[in-house]
Motif scaffolding. Structure first.
Motif, PDB file in Angstrom:
ATOM      1  N   UNK A  23       0.840  -1.202   0.000  1.00 46.94           N
ATOM      2  CA  UNK A  23       0.000   0.000   0.000  1.00 46.94           C
ATOM      3  C   UNK A  23       0.874   1.250   0.000  1.00 46.94           C
ATOM      4  N   UNK A  24       1.862   1.305   0.878  1.00 49.77           N
ATOM      5  CA  UNK A  24       2.761   2.462   0.939  1.00 49.77           C
ATOM      6  C   UNK A  24       3.556   2.606  -0.358  1.00 49.77           C
ATOM      7  N   UNK A  25       3.968   1.496  -0.915  1.00 48.97           N
ATOM      8  CA  UNK A  25       4.704   1.501  -2.182  1.00 48.97           C
ATOM      9  C   UNK A  25       3.880   2.164  -3.292  1.00 48.97           C
ATOM     10  N   UNK A  26       2.582   1.900  -3.321  1.00 51.25           N
ATOM     11  CA  UNK A  26       1.723   2.513  -4.336  1.00 51.25           C
ATOM     12  C   UNK A  26       1.699   4.031  -4.216  1.00 51.25           C
ATOM     13  N   UNK A  32       6.173   9.663  -7.132  1.00 49.67           N
ATOM     14  CA  UNK A  32       7.318   9.688  -8.050  1.00 49.67           C
ATOM     15  C   UNK A  32       6.843   9.976  -9.470  1.00 49.67           C
ATOM     16  N   UNK A  33       5.775   9.317  -9.905  1.00 42.49           N
ATOM     17  CA  UNK A  33       5.245   9.519 -11.257  1.00 42.49           C
ATOM     18  C   UNK A  33       4.769  10.955 -11.460  1.00 42.49           C
ATOM     19  N   UNK A  34       4.250  11.565 -10.418  1.00 39.28           N
ATOM     20  CA  UNK A  34       3.761  12.950 -10.502  1.00 39.28           C
ATOM     21  C   UNK A  34       4.879  13.957 -10.232  1.00 39.28           C
ATOM     22  N   UNK A  91       2.051  19.867  -2.823  1.00 39.49           N
ATOM     23  CA  UNK A  91       2.280  19.027  -4.008  1.00 39.49           C
ATOM     24  C   UNK A  91       1.741  17.616  -3.787  1.00 39.49           C
ATOM     25  N   UNK A  92       1.901  17.108  -2.582  1.00 42.77           N
ATOM     26  CA  UNK A  92       1.352  15.795  -2.242  1.00 42.77           C
ATOM     27  C   UNK A  92      -0.171  15.838  -2.376  1.00 42.77           C
ATOM     28  N   UNK A  93      -0.777  16.897  -1.837  1.00 38.26           N
ATOM     29  CA  UNK A  93      -2.229  17.056  -1.957  1.00 38.26           C
ATOM     30  C   UNK A  93      -2.652  17.185  -3.409  1.00 38.26           C
ATOM     31  N   UNK A  94      -1.903  17.943  -4.203  1.00 34.27           N
ATOM     32  CA  UNK A  94      -2.238  18.114  -5.623  1.00 34.27           C
ATOM     33  C   UNK A  94      -2.129  16.810  -6.404  1.00 34.27           C
ATOM     34  N   UNK A  95      -1.358  15.864  -5.873  1.00 36.57           N
ATOM     35  CA  UNK A  95      -1.275  14.530  -6.483  1.00 36.57           C
ATOM     36  C   UNK A  95      -2.444  13.660  -6.047  1.00 36.57           C
ATOM     37  N   UNK A  96      -3.344  14.226  -5.240  1.00 39.70           N
ATOM     38  CA  UNK A  96      -4.530  13.504  -4.811  1.00 39.70           C
ATOM     39  C   UNK A  96      -4.316  12.631  -3.594  1.00 39.70           C
ATOM     40  N   UNK A  97      -3.314  12.956  -2.791  1.00 40.37           N
ATOM     41  CA  UNK A  97      -2.984  12.139  -1.623  1.00 40.37           C
ATOM     42  C   UNK A  97      -3.073  12.972  -0.355  1.00 40.37           C
TER      43      UNK A  97
END
Length: 180
Positions: A23-26, A32-34, A91-97
């Motif tokens: 789960x954390x890896x995902x 990383x992809x974003x 940026x983390x939030x903008x990645x939807x997380x």
């Protein structure tokens, strides 16, 4: 997976159960992809042959938590360092997380070879992913959660804030005195 590039620097290998770390890896893969800055470099993961219960996640070593007790942590931070930390969270939030576990031990100081400090956000095992659509980022629930996480990080960083006599913001630990 070949990890030859990651061994040109120090790494951390996080070991845990398949269920928890996959789960954390995902989340690390998504960040990383974003191309989200302000997190450790994610090199990948692996499992030993014949062991389907254990996962190893390989990350860049960022080993100094923002903590009064850490011996190498400087007791102040600059405006740009603080802004960089908040920008990383956004940026983390903008990645939807949504991170889900922001605390001093998950905000780490890293000093580069040039001596410049950056701050990294780690540990996404309690993170939540929102839907991919932009509209999902604007739901009242997500906006409240996002504001709450930013408030948590601000409260952690505010422990390092004081105002000088001219009223200009300087960042330092309130009980630590001014940097040289």
């Amino acid at each position: 997976m070949v990890f030859s590039d990651c061994f040109k620097q120090f790494v951390v290998v996080k070991i845990g159960s398949t269920e928890d770390l996959h789960r954390e890896e995902l989340f690390y893969e998504r960040l990383k992809a974003k191309r989200v800055a302000g997190i450790p470099k994610f090199w990948g993961s692996f499992q030993e042959k014949g062991d389907d219960r254990t996962v190893y996640i390989v990350l860049e070593d960022v080993s100094s938590p923002i903590s009064d007790s850490h011996p190498t942590m400087e007791k102040w931070m600059s405006v740009s360092e603080r802004d960089q930390t908040i920008d990383s969270l956004e940026s983390i939030h903008n990645a939807g997380i949504l991170h889900g576990d922001l605390r001093p031990s998950n905000l780490l100081e890293q000093r580069g070879p040039d001596g410049i400090r950056t701050f990294k956000i780690i540990d996404f095992h309690l993170a939540k992913l929102v839907k991919e659509t932009h509209e999902e980022h604007l739901t009242p629930k997500f906006v409240r959660a996002r504001k709450s996480e930013i408030a948590v990080v601000n409260s952690i960083l505010d422990r390092w804030v004081s105002r000088d006599q001219k009223g200009v913001n300087t960042f330092e630990r309130q009980d630590a005195g001014r940097p040289n």
